[in-house]
Design a protein around this motif. Structure first.
Motif, mmCIF file in Angstrom:
data_model
loop_
_atom_site.group_PDB
_atom_site.id
_atom_site.type_symbol
_atom_site.label_atom_id
_atom_site.label_comp_id
_atom_site.label_asym_id
_atom_site.label_seq_id
_atom_site.Cartn_x
_atom_site.Cartn_y
_atom_site.Cartn_z
ATOM 1 N N GLU A 1 -4.090 8.819 4.278
ATOM 2 C CA GLU A 1 -3.902 9.086 5.703
ATOM 3 C C GLU A 1 -4.285 10.538 5.994
ATOM 4 O OE1 GLU A 1 -1.160 5.398 6.727
ATOM 5 O OE2 GLU A 1 -0.349 7.319 7.322
ATOM 6 N N TRP B 1 10.569 6.286 9.799
ATOM 7 C CA TRP B 1 9.690 5.547 10.713
ATOM 8 C C TRP B 1 10.435 4.535 11.568
ATOM 9 C CZ3 TRP B 1 5.414 7.913 11.532
ATOM 10 C CH2 TRP B 1 4.874 8.712 10.511
ATOM 11 N N TYR C 1 -0.638 7.973 13.832
ATOM 12 C CA TYR C 1 -0.099 7.172 12.732
ATOM 13 C C TYR C 1 0.130 5.729 13.194
ATOM 14 C CZ TYR C 1 3.270 4.967 9.706
ATOM 15 O OH TYR C 1 3.904 4.041 8.908
ATOM 16 N N ALA D 1 0.572 5.063 1.385
ATOM 17 C CA ALA D 1 -0.290 5.651 2.411
ATOM 18 C C ALA D 1 0.002 7.134 2.590
ATOM 19 C CB ALA D 1 -0.083 4.896 3.726
ATOM 20 N N ARG E 1 0.846 -1.200 0.000
ATOM 21 C CA ARG E 1 0.000 0.000 0.000
ATOM 22 C C ARG E 1 0.876 1.243 0.000
ATOM 23 N NH1 ARG E 1 2.543 2.083 3.563
ATOM 24 N NH2 ARG E 1 2.346 1.758 5.765
HETATM 25 N N1 GLU Z 1 1.374 8.905 5.883
HETATM 26 C C1 GLU Z 1 2.691 8.404 6.077
HETATM 27 C C2 GLU Z 1 3.645 9.289 5.317
HETATM 28 O O1 GLU Z 1 3.224 9.915 4.362
HETATM 29 C C3 GLU Z 1 2.775 6.992 5.570
HETATM 30 C C4 GLU Z 1 4.009 6.274 5.896
HETATM 31 C C5 GLU Z 1 3.805 4.809 5.566
HETATM 32 O O2 GLU Z 1 3.886 4.462 4.378
HETATM 33 O O3 GLU Z 1 3.549 4.049 6.482
HETATM 34 O O4 GLU Z 1 4.793 9.390 5.670
#
Ligand code: GLU
Length: 546
Positions: free
Chosen positions: A75, A256, A234, A41, A39
């Motif tokens: 998101e 992350w 998140y 996101a 995915r």
């Molecule tokens: N919304 C997050 C971002 O744009 C998604 C990160 C992910 O792919 O988990 O950094």
């Protein structure tokens, strides 16, 4: 606390969806063995970073190479950053790069049975899992105000302790049911925190498909799962969404990694299997000799839109992205110069572990090569599509006489060593300008070694001898004869040996012709150019240059 179940209902009485209902609604996917579900996101900010292409391409390749599914999940938990039309912008920018989703948000609505694909519409799902954790004693409400948290920070600073809500600092972790009930009844706002059982003196690990084994201390911070308005952070949304959407591979930026220990804990507490993680290196650039992150604020080239506006072909950008993503791509490309990109087998273990250095010169170089092996027809189609939005003058010229444009674009193409004049579509107008009278400018200097009498003589005599039916050899023979008759050496070598015997050499004579006909000193093959211009135009240019 005795009755955690009661606490769950006290905190979120409106949430009635059960885990059983959720599990029934989102069953395991029926996919072939080894199929990857991935995915993208993004947050709907309307800005697509060049770096977004990394996870996007990786996800797209992994899912489609394996017969899996590629999802677009939005998101949108941070309403402040939301921009209208962001999903359309994202979809159309990625489509240029052939990145197409199978499931998820679309320009109008959504497709797929694992939705909703907008996080704000999934509140009941998050709350159901939040209630499960509360009922198991693994989550609790925290009523601490911003001021209280600030005081805590100061205390931690003084005590030289780690920051965060944990251990003795986690004041709300020991509230009794009655205390909580009273606060809730008084309308006090709360966030929901995870009750961590982690011990930082112990290590945990995951096997990242790009970075290999990652070891980290267990997390002991009671991070927030649901904010006071019930919107998930998140971290919590990540765990719930990957599970309920059946995502097998999480490809995301390495920013992350810092919160990965918490994510691992959450998955375990929820009883979810961990997805395969792939943390992709960040895009860096060299700035005055030092490496730094490609910045949305400082670097126009950080935006994907920039490449379209500048007229980079999507194929070129993809070629370059592949060279950055997979270390064996360049070798494959040399062996398969014209094979479609999809034939390349993308592999996670060939991905770069540390930062990827973005190099504009290299992109331009890759782009010249990519465009040089395209057919004139393809170049025509792409230039025209680009010019439609970005250069109406060029668009009008190219569409008024497509055959003429394609003949121009065919020069030096389809041979063993194709010409590499074009790196971006915004260079095409200058490149083809002398083929169009109203774009033609006389910018090249006539060679100083040729006197004005000789120049005139060359132009006059050539005008008489030029026959557009001559083949290239005959034509060049005529130019050589003309040179010799006027006292120029028929070969450069002869001139170099005895410069005193000649006025110059045949190259000077053809330079006079080139400058007269094309207006510049550098051009593709003059013979081919004259064929496309036609005898009348050639003679007209010779006349005008006198
Ligand atoms: N919304 C997050 C971002 O744009 C998604 C990160 C992910 O792919 O988990 O950094």
């Amino acid at each position: 606390m005795a009755d955690y179940k009661k606490l769950a209902d006290l905190l979120y009485p409106e949430a009635t969806l059960t885990i059983e209902e959720i599990e029934k609604k989102y069953p395991a996917r029926n996919l072939p063995e080894g199929a990857c579900v991935t995915r993208l996101a993004p947050s709907p900010t309307g800005f697509v970073h060049l770096g977004n292409l990394f996870p996007a391409v990786t996800c797209e390749r992994l899912s489609h190479q394996s017969g899996g599914t590629f999802i677009l999940r939005i998101e949108d938990t941070d309403q402040k950053r939301e921009v209208e039309g962001a999903v359309e912008i994202l979809l159309s920018s990625l489509k240029r790069y052939n990145i197409i989703f199978d499931e998820g948000a679309t320009a109008d609505g959504e497709v797929g049975s694992y939705g909703p694909y907008y996080q704000r519409q999934r509140a009941d799902i998050y709350k159901a899992y939040a209630k499960k954790l509360i009922a198991e004693g693994r989550a609790y409400p925290c009523f601490c105000s911003e001021e209280r948290l600030e005081e805590m920070r100061k205390e931690q600073e003084q005590n030289k302790d780690n920051f965060g809500y944990y251990g003795k600092y986690a004041a709300c972790s020991n509230l009794s049911y009655e205390e909580i009930e009273e606060k809730v009844k008084n309308g006090e706002k709360f966030v929901l925190r995870f009750r961590s059982q982690g011990d930082p003196s112990k290590t945990d690990h995951i096997d990242d498909l790009i970075k290999g084994r990652l070891e980290f201390p267990e997390n002991d911070i009671d991070h927030v799962m649901l904010k006071s308005d019930g919107i998930p952070t998140y971290h919590f949304a990540h765990s719930v969404d990957e599970k309920t959407m059946g995502v097998t591979h999480v490809v995301r930026g390495e920013e992350w990694l810092a919160t990965l220990p918490f994510h691992v804990q959450l998955f375990k507490a929820l009883g979810f299997p961990l997805p395969h993680y792939m943390h992709v290196a960040q895009l860096m650039k060299l700035d005055n000799g030092t490496k730094r992150k490609l910045s949305k604020r400082k670097d126009p080239e950080a935006s994907l839109a920039y490449y379209y506006e500048q007229g980079f072909s999507a194929g070129s950008v993809m070629e370059y992205i592949m060279t950055l993503l997979n270390s064996n791509f360049e070798e494959w490309r040399i062996a398969n110069p014209t094979a479609p990109l999809d034939d390349f087998k993308f592999s996670p273990d060939k991905m770069s572990i540390s930062g990827c250095l973005f190099d504009m010169d290299k992109l331009i170089d890759v782009s010249r090569n990519t465009i040089s092996v395209m057919t004139a027809e393809d170049v025509y189609e792409q230039v025209t599509a680009w010019a439609k939005d970005n250069d109406s003058e060029l668009y009008d010229k190219f569409t008024a006489d497509p055959d003429y444009a394609k003949r121009i674009l065919s020069i030096g193409r389809g041979c063993e060593k194709p010409r590499k004049d074009i790196a971006k579509w915004n260079e095409v107008k200058a490149y083809v300008s002398f083929f169009y009278d109203d774009l033609f400018t006389q910018s090249g200097e006539f060679p100083e070694t040729v006197s004005s009498e000789d120049k005139l003589e060359i132009l006059n005599r050539y005008s008489e001898l030029y026959d557009e039916n001559d083949d290239q050899e005959t034509w060049f023979g005529k130019v050589t004869n003309l040179a010799e008759e006027l006292g120029f050496a028929p070969k450069t070598k002869l001139y170099k040996k005895n410069p005193e015997l000649y006025k110059g050499h045949v190259g000077d004579v053809s330079m006079v012709l080139r400058v007269a006909i094309t207006g510049r000193r550098n051009s593709p093959d003059l013979y081919e150019i004259m064929k496309i211009l036609g005898a009348d135009k050639v003679k007209e240019r010779l006349e005008n240059a006198k």
